[in-house]
Scaffold this motif. Structure first.
Motif, PDB file in Angstrom:
ATOM      1  N   ASN A 257       0.214  -2.213   0.544  1.00 57.81           N
ATOM      2  CA  ASN A 257       0.891  -3.113  -0.385  1.00 57.81           C
ATOM      3  C   ASN A 257      -0.048  -3.809  -1.358  1.00 57.81           C
ATOM      4  N   GLN A 258      -1.349  -3.867  -1.052  1.00 53.13           N
ATOM      5  CA  GLN A 258      -2.269  -4.539  -1.970  1.00 53.13           C
ATOM      6  C   GLN A 258      -2.627  -3.669  -3.171  1.00 53.13           C
ATOM      7  N   SER A 259      -2.309  -2.391  -3.107  1.00 50.39           N
ATOM      8  CA  SER A 259      -2.627  -1.500  -4.212  1.00 50.39           C
ATOM      9  C   SER A 259      -1.731  -1.791  -5.407  1.00 50.39           C
ATOM     10  N   SER A 264       5.002   2.749  -7.074  1.00 49.75           N
ATOM     11  CA  SER A 264       5.195   3.884  -7.975  1.00 49.75           C
ATOM     12  C   SER A 264       5.990   4.989  -7.303  1.00 49.75           C
ATOM     13  N   GLN A 265       6.525   5.890  -8.133  1.00 52.66           N
ATOM     14  CA  GLN A 265       7.299   7.006  -7.596  1.00 52.66           C
ATOM     15  C   GLN A 265       6.417   7.923  -6.763  1.00 52.66           C
ATOM     16  N   GLY A 266       5.156   8.089  -7.181  1.00 53.39           N
ATOM     17  CA  GLY A 266       4.244   8.919  -6.407  1.00 53.39           C
ATOM     18  C   GLY A 266       4.002   8.366  -5.015  1.00 53.39           C
ATOM     19  N   VAL A 267       3.842   7.041  -4.909  1.00 48.35           N
ATOM     20  CA  VAL A 267       3.651   6.411  -3.598  1.00 48.35           C
ATOM     21  C   VAL A 267       4.910   6.563  -2.754  1.00 48.35           C
ATOM     22  N   ALA A 294      -2.379   4.063   6.325  1.00 47.46           N
ATOM     23  CA  ALA A 294      -3.352   2.988   6.084  1.00 47.46           C
ATOM     24  C   ALA A 294      -3.950   3.037   4.688  1.00 47.46           C
ATOM     25  N   ARG A 295      -3.271   3.682   3.756  1.00 52.57           N
ATOM     26  CA  ARG A 295      -3.747   3.635   2.378  1.00 52.57           C
ATOM     27  C   ARG A 295      -2.582   3.934   1.447  1.00 52.57           C
ATOM     28  N   SER A 296      -2.654   3.368   0.240  1.00 56.12           N
ATOM     29  CA  SER A 296      -1.676   3.692  -0.781  1.00 56.12           C
ATOM     30  C   SER A 296      -2.170   4.920  -1.544  1.00 56.12           C
ATOM     31  N   GLY A 297      -1.305   5.483  -2.360  1.00 56.18           N
ATOM     32  CA  GLY A 297      -1.728   6.639  -3.151  1.00 56.18           C
ATOM     33  C   GLY A 297      -1.773   7.897  -2.310  1.00 56.18           C
TER      34      GLY A 297
END
Length: 354
Positions: A257-259, A264-267, A294-297
């Motif tokens: 969530n901090q990203s 985004s639609q990709g996430v 444990a990571r965005s993107g």
């Protein structure tokens, strides 16, 4: 198949771990740590190196690129630029200077970002991004600019350094929404995707090829994914499971969530892949979605023995992929493992952009 470009990832955005979700001071982004990843990748034979960029995380990508440029003798750098934070003529001057420092080996990953503290709707933000890419292409080619857009209006000579280098620096760009796809079709050179199933990747390539053709253009395609390669499949799966062995779900949610791209639609698509995966996190053969807890993107990894990882990459190549941006945890160690087990078996080299 044509040769593919194989890039590694230098963790400028506080994204290096032994155990996902467990910050380790030894692996925190710093010049020394990220430099060591870069030099490992150069010595191992990778073609390019992604320098990611995030306003609130890690260290500045452009400053890092300038410091690293004299240290690299062969490898390219793929500099991520949050273009909403930059004034295009000054950005062109910075990029031309970096390209000269690297002897013409700079490539650029355009990120359609807001200014820090600003939120533009999707359509105008991507329109601004297209205009920036068009402006950069003209100025970096050493051409005078007479530009009339929605966001920028310039009658401007290129900076002297751009006249000297006069090279159209390749622009890599990604995004899954309709606005992002149209922006890519209109202005970038390499369309980047995050992990997805083979049928979905095939459909995205089909769609993007058709969109670009409507603008009288062609695109090359790249794939951003993590890797976990070991001598056996069972060892690779164990290594993947070990990455999550100390993860607290609340900590994972906080990291995602901090990203800045968390909505985004990709996430959202990466979350869908996790939701439809098997109990052990695999959404198709050797594609593991657990890393996205444990990571965005980019939220999935190719996991397997050297033959399986090579076969998976070649399956993407058969669909039209010509560039891979790889990473793994910890980044320097996984870069070495992939380079020993898989890289020599790939027909690879720097991506040629016409």
């Amino acid at each position: 198949m044509t040769p593919c470009e194989v890039s590694w990832f230098s963790a400028l955005c506080d994204d290096d771990y032994e155990f996902l979700g467990q910050p380790d001071p030894r692996l925190q982004s710093s010049f020394e740590h990220c430099r060591n990843i870069a030099l490992t990748a150069e010595a191992a034979g990778y073609d390019n190196l992604l320098l990611p960029s995030g306003y609130g995380l890690g260290i500045d990508s452009t400053a890092f690129a300038a410091a690293l440029a004299p240290m690299l003798r062969r490898m390219r750098m793929l500099l991520a630029v949050r273009c909403g934070e930059m004034w295009p003529p000054q950005l062109a001057r910075q990029l031309a200077t970096l390209d000269q420092m690297m002897g013409g080996r700079l490539t650029v990953n355009i990120i359609s970002s807001d200014m820090p503290g600003e939120r533009l709707d999707s359509r105008p933000r991507y329109q601004r991004t297209v205009e920036i890419m068009q402006i950069l292409n003209r100025l970096l080619s050493g051409e005078a600019l007479d530009f009339e857009g929605e966001f920028y209006r310039f009658q401007l000579e290129p900076p002297r350094i751009a006249k000297t280098t006069a090279r159209r620096i390749p622009l890599y760009f990604g995004g899954l929404s309709d606005d992002a796809r149209e922006a890519a079709a209109r202005a970038c050179d390499v369309y980047l995707m995050w992990p997805d199933t083979l049928p979905a990747v095939k459909e995205i390539i089909r769609d993007m090829t058709a969109r670009a053709a409507r603008h009288g253009r062609t695109l090359k395609f790249g794939y951003r994914v993590h890797v976990v390669v070991r001598e056996t499949e069972s060892a690779a799966r164990e290594a993947a499971s070990r990455l999550l062995s100390r993860l607290d779900d609340g900590a994972g949610d906080a990291i995602r969530n901090q990203s800045l791209d968390a909505a985004s639609q990709g996430v959202r698509r990466q979350a869908e892949l996790r939701a439809t995966s098997s109990d052990d996190g695999y959404v198709e053969d050797n594609l593991w979605t657990g890393i996205g807890r444990a990571r965005s993107g980019c939220g999935a990894a190719i996991v397997g023995d050297p033959d399986q990882v090579l076969a998976k990459l070649n399956a993407y190549r058969a669909l039209g992929m010509e560039a891979f941006i790889l990473s793994g945890y910890p980044h320097a160690a996984e870069a070495d493992l992939f380079a020993r087990h898989v890289l020599p078996r790939l027909d690879h080299g720097p991506l040629a952009i016409g």
